[in-house]
Design an enzyme around this catalytic site. Sequence first.
Site, short mmCIF file in Angstrom:
data_model
loop_
_atom_site.label_atom_id
_atom_site.label_comp_id
_atom_site.label_asym_id
_atom_site.label_seq_id
_atom_site.Cartn_x
_atom_site.Cartn_y
_atom_site.Cartn_z
N ASN A 116 0.84 -1.20 0.00
CA ASN A 116 0.00 0.00 0.00
C ASN A 116 0.87 1.25 0.00
O ASN A 116 0.53 2.25 -0.63
CB ASN A 116 -0.93 0.00 1.22
CG ASN A 116 -2.14 -0.88 0.99
OD1 ASN A 116 -2.89 -0.67 0.05
ND2 ASN A 116 -2.31 -1.89 1.82
N GLU A 117 1.99 1.19 0.73
CA GLU A 117 2.88 2.35 0.78
C GLU A 117 3.37 2.69 -0.62
O GLU A 117 3.37 3.84 -1.03
CB GLU A 117 4.08 2.07 1.69
CG GLU A 117 5.11 3.21 1.66
CD GLU A 117 6.16 3.11 2.76
OE1 GLU A 117 6.46 2.00 3.20
OE2 GLU A 117 6.69 4.18 3.14
N ARG A 118 3.79 1.67 -1.38
CA ARG A 118 4.34 1.93 -2.71
C ARG A 118 3.29 2.51 -3.64
O ARG A 118 3.58 3.42 -4.42
CB ARG A 118 4.96 0.65 -3.27
CG ARG A 118 6.28 0.40 -2.58
CD ARG A 118 6.80 -1.00 -2.61
NE ARG A 118 7.77 -1.14 -1.53
CZ ARG A 118 8.11 -2.28 -0.99
NH1 ARG A 118 7.56 -3.40 -1.39
NH2 ARG A 118 8.99 -2.31 -0.01
#
Length: 279
Positions: A116-118
Amino acid sequence: DRLLTEFGEADDKTFYGAQFDLGLARIDFPPGHGGLGGEPKLQEIVDTALEPIGRRGNWMRNAIGIGMCGPTIAARGTEEQKSRFLRPIFTAEEVWCQLFSEPGQGWSVANATLMNERVSIGGNVAPRGSGAIGRAVEVWKARADHEPVLRERLAGLWIEAEVLRLGNMRAQSLRQAGVPGPQGSLLKLGDAELGQRIVNFIVDLLGAHGMLSPGYEVGRDRDIERNDPIIAFLSSQATTIAGGTSQIMRNIIGERVLGLPREPGLDPNTPWSQIPRNT
Ligand SMILES: Cc1cc2nc3c(=O)[nH]c(=O)nc-3n(C[C@H](O)[C@H](O)[C@H](O)COP(=O)(O)OP(=O)(O)OC[C@H]3O[C@@H](n4cnc5c(N)ncnc54)[C@H](O)[C@@H]3O)c2cc1C
């Protein structure tokens, strides 16, 4: 329409609370938890409608909460956790940071958060010609001389930025509800590396002025960080490290998107506690 007419003038907490309650915070989240259980690509319709009132993409107010921890809770959390945490994350009444540990399912939670961060770093679809490339065009226009070599560099970067933007739109429309896949690493890699090349180019355009920083204090102000080219140049150096380095993104793309053989190393199922480390 209801969100805009009834809450358009409301303060942030009320507005984003109403957006969440109407299921328009993240369309792909489950009904009752900020979404409608729909396809992720529909979110673009909501975000575009919010743009004229300056409320598109509020995630910077709580980047780690909205971009990473919230989607992880939506994908892996219990009903109780979803009810307790998702709304205050979206309204930014509770601001989150991330730390990882390994109680049982640690790796799968860490993995979901990092995917999700990426996507949250690399996968934002901004309007054409906005962001760093928009700034490069402004700085170019303000220059007295328009050297053909610099013009060619600008045109090349503009085309790359547009290709990346269209790639992000495509990825968003292909993405299924739930945890994003390793393809998010492509967006993160492209966004970080192209972003650095664009801000390097802006500093080149500024010539000797490119050596003047407005000061470190203003770097703590997000608006100035976004708008000042020197601060953007300095902070862009972190983008190929944070969220996973460019080398690691290439490893993920090679192994998990292209299906190339893994680098020699430990069995990926080895628990963290058994991974050898320097002491
Ligand atoms: C601004 C910023 C904010 C951050 N925020 C957070 C945060 O909120 N939460 C959090 O948990 N972390 C955060 N980090 C940490 C970040 O996730 C790590 O710095 C990053 O993942 C790299 O890990 P490392 O620093 O241990 O480098 P290392 O893993 O030690 O890597 C060092 C170098 O070796 C290369 N390398 C390592 N392994 C391989 C390999 N297998 N193949 C090829 N090359 C390899 C790397 O690409 C890099 O160039 C942040 C970092 C920055 C710079």
